[in-house]
Motif scaffolding. Structure first.
Motif, short mmCIF file in Angstrom:
data_model
loop_
_atom_site.label_atom_id
_atom_site.label_comp_id
_atom_site.label_asym_id
_atom_site.label_seq_id
_atom_site.Cartn_x
_atom_site.Cartn_y
_atom_site.Cartn_z
N VAL A 12 108.79 -4.25 -58.57
CA VAL A 12 109.68 -5.61 -58.77
C VAL A 12 110.60 -4.57 -57.37
O VAL A 12 111.41 -5.72 -55.84
CB VAL A 12 111.01 -5.34 -59.72
N GLN A 13 110.92 -3.83 -56.87
CA GLN A 13 111.67 -3.03 -55.85
C GLN A 13 111.62 -3.19 -54.52
O GLN A 13 111.70 -4.06 -53.52
CB GLN A 13 111.86 -2.02 -55.75
N HIS A 14 109.98 -3.60 -54.65
CA HIS A 14 109.35 -3.66 -53.27
C HIS A 14 109.36 -4.97 -53.04
O HIS A 14 109.45 -5.89 -51.90
CB HIS A 14 108.04 -3.45 -53.89
N LEU A 15 109.19 -6.52 -54.15
CA LEU A 15 108.88 -7.45 -54.18
C LEU A 15 110.72 -7.93 -53.31
O LEU A 15 110.33 -9.03 -52.54
CB LEU A 15 108.61 -8.59 -55.57
N ALA A 16 111.81 -7.02 -54.00
CA ALA A 16 112.74 -7.78 -53.73
C ALA A 16 112.62 -7.24 -52.17
O ALA A 16 113.53 -8.07 -51.58
CB ALA A 16 114.11 -7.10 -54.35
N VAL A 17 112.78 -6.07 -51.73
CA VAL A 17 112.56 -5.48 -50.41
C VAL A 17 112.31 -6.62 -49.39
O VAL A 17 112.51 -7.46 -48.33
CB VAL A 17 112.46 -4.71 -50.23
N ARG A 18 110.81 -7.94 -50.23
CA ARG A 18 109.99 -8.41 -49.72
C ARG A 18 110.58 -9.77 -48.78
O ARG A 18 111.04 -10.23 -48.20
CB ARG A 18 109.08 -8.31 -49.90
N ALA A 19 111.35 -10.51 -50.29
CA ALA A 19 112.25 -11.39 -50.25
C ALA A 19 113.82 -11.31 -49.37
O ALA A 19 113.57 -12.31 -48.83
CB ALA A 19 112.45 -11.57 -51.69
N ILE A 20 114.02 -10.32 -49.39
CA ILE A 20 115.45 -10.26 -48.69
C ILE A 20 114.92 -10.42 -47.27
O ILE A 20 115.15 -11.20 -46.48
CB ILE A 20 115.61 -8.23 -48.72
N ALA A 21 113.48 -9.84 -46.86
CA ALA A 21 113.15 -9.85 -45.50
C ALA A 21 112.66 -11.08 -44.91
O ALA A 21 112.50 -11.75 -44.10
CB ALA A 21 112.38 -8.87 -44.54
N ALA A 22 112.34 -11.86 -46.42
CA ALA A 22 111.84 -13.26 -45.95
C ALA A 22 112.98 -14.26 -46.30
O ALA A 22 112.64 -14.99 -45.24
CB ALA A 22 110.48 -13.09 -47.23
N ARG A 23 113.87 -14.10 -46.94
CA ARG A 23 114.46 -15.21 -47.54
C ARG A 23 116.30 -14.84 -47.23
O ARG A 23 116.88 -15.64 -47.24
CB ARG A 23 114.43 -15.75 -49.16
N GLY A 24 115.98 -13.87 -47.07
CA GLY A 24 118.51 -13.35 -47.04
C GLY A 24 118.78 -12.37 -48.36
O GLY A 24 117.66 -12.93 -49.08
N PRO A 25 119.64 -11.98 -48.22
CA PRO A 25 120.09 -11.50 -49.34
C PRO A 25 121.17 -12.69 -50.42
O PRO A 25 120.76 -12.45 -51.40
CB PRO A 25 120.66 -10.12 -48.68
N ALA A 26 120.97 -13.69 -49.65
CA ALA A 26 121.25 -14.91 -51.28
C ALA A 26 121.33 -16.07 -51.17
O ALA A 26 121.48 -16.37 -51.77
CB ALA A 26 122.91 -15.30 -50.20
N HIS A 27 119.48 -16.28 -51.10
CA HIS A 27 118.67 -16.56 -51.89
C HIS A 27 118.64 -16.12 -52.86
O HIS A 27 118.31 -15.51 -53.63
CB HIS A 27 117.13 -16.39 -51.26
#
Length: 66
Positions: A12-27
């Motif tokens: 889940v941590q890796h998925l969150a990091v990928r989401a930050i990179a792709a969508r930004g922290p506020a998504h």
């Protein structure tokens, strides 16, 4: 078969990091994944796993202070 708690926390941590990179922290997706990662890490901690179980040393980091 469910994943062991430490493996789930790492995934889940890796998925969150990928989401930050792709969508930004506020998504909203990123925020949901970060919350899930925190919950999974907390549960793994409560079951006896430690931070070093999630983030093993890479060999370049010092383990003691000089």
């Amino acid at each position: 078969m469910p994943q062991p708690p430490i493996r789930l926390a790492r995934t889940v941590q890796h998925l969150a990091v990928r989401a930050i990179a792709a969508r930004g922290p506020a998504h909203p997706i990123t925020r949901a994944l970060l919350a899930a990662a925190a919950t999974a890490a907390s549960r793994a901690w409560d079951m006896g796993h430690r931070v070093t179980d999630t983030h093993p040393p890479t060999g370049t980091e010092r383990t003691t202070r000089a």
